[in-house]
Scaffold this motif. Structure first.
Motif, mmCIF file in Angstrom:
data_model
loop_
_atom_site.group_PDB
_atom_site.id
_atom_site.type_symbol
_atom_site.label_atom_id
_atom_site.label_comp_id
_atom_site.label_asym_id
_atom_site.label_seq_id
_atom_site.Cartn_x
_atom_site.Cartn_y
_atom_site.Cartn_z
ATOM 1 N N THR A 284 0.816 -1.293 -0.079
ATOM 2 C CA THR A 284 0.116 -0.003 -0.087
ATOM 3 C C THR A 284 0.815 1.415 0.091
ATOM 4 O O THR A 284 2.054 1.333 0.482
ATOM 5 N N ASN A 285 0.338 2.393 -0.357
ATOM 6 C CA ASN A 285 0.957 3.691 -0.193
ATOM 7 C C ASN A 285 1.198 4.099 0.984
ATOM 8 O O ASN A 285 2.584 4.785 1.398
ATOM 9 N N ARG B 38 5.564 4.661 5.115
ATOM 10 C CA ARG B 38 6.002 4.286 6.483
ATOM 11 C C ARG B 38 7.333 3.782 6.454
ATOM 12 O O ARG B 38 8.344 3.868 7.472
ATOM 13 N N LEU B 39 7.855 2.851 5.682
ATOM 14 C CA LEU B 39 8.848 2.126 5.622
ATOM 15 C C LEU B 39 10.114 2.949 4.821
ATOM 16 O O LEU B 39 11.163 2.804 5.052
ATOM 17 N N GLY B 40 9.827 4.130 4.025
ATOM 18 C CA GLY B 40 10.698 4.898 3.450
ATOM 19 C C GLY B 40 11.484 3.962 2.571
ATOM 20 O O GLY B 40 11.376 3.120 1.599
ATOM 21 N N LYS B 41 12.782 4.137 2.605
ATOM 22 C CA LYS B 41 13.934 3.527 2.092
ATOM 23 C C LYS B 41 13.820 1.870 2.149
ATOM 24 O O LYS B 41 14.421 1.215 1.455
#
Length: 193
Positions: A130-131, A136-139
């Motif tokens: 999901t977007n 939330r996880l970034g890199k």
């Protein structure tokens, strides 16, 4: 064509294999062992969607079809959808939730062990697609989603070890995977030069 039109069309197209499997079952076309036929067909489609998903990036880079990137998530989720049907077929229809038998199978049969490992690698990819999870996880999202590479290798090995006599079909999938992964290696090497 805008993604407002393309995405629903792709969604319906991706459901077509399921409709064909259901129709075949309704017409008695799954043969003498319908559970095995369901397992093979759902597994085949999971692997096909996995390879189609992996083909998106090379197609974008080679032909400039950037619009394909907007469809990659749907393709990846359909890979997981068919992999889940494949797994559910085994757990529910083949083994009737006999967990001790399933555990024994995982230990005794390497192709089942590799199939389970493949599914477990695909699971976090589906959950984090999901977007909101991307933000939330970034890199770390991109690092996590590189699990698609070992998952694809294990999926081909699962199919190869499952087949007992005619290895042509799993070898074709293996060659396609080698081309897709080889392209990525060459592209990365060229970027470093």
């Amino acid at each position: 064509m805008k993604s407002v039109v393309i995405k629903p069309l792709l969604f319906l197209l991706c459901l077509l294999p399921l409709a064909m499997i259901a129709w075949s079952g309704w017409q008695g076309g799954l043969g003498a062992n319908p559970i095995e036929a369901l397992s093979h067909r759902t597994g085949d489609w999971a692997l096909r969607f996995l390879l189609i998903t992996l083909a998106v990036t090379p197609l974008v880079k080679l032909f400039g079809w950037s619009w394909l990137m907007r469809l990659r998530r749907i393709l990846g989720l359909f890979c997981f959808f068919y992999a889940t049907l494949h797994m559910a077929n085994y757990v529910v229809l083949d083994q009737f939730f006999a967990w001790s038998e399933i555990i024994a199978d995982v230990i005794k049969r390497p192709y089942i062990t590799v199939g389970l490992a493949t599914y477990l690698l695909l699971l976090p990819l589906a959950v984090t697609s999901t977007n909101a999870m991307m933000r939330r996880l970034g890199k770390r999202w991109k690092q996590l989603h590189s699990l698609i590479y070992p998952a694809s290798m294990l999926a081909v090995i699962h199919f190869l070890w499952l087949v007992k006599a005619d290895l042509r079909e799993p070898m074709i999938y293996g060659m396609i995977l080698l081309l897709l992964l080889g392209y990525r290696l060459i592209f990365r090497q060229q970027k470093k030069l």
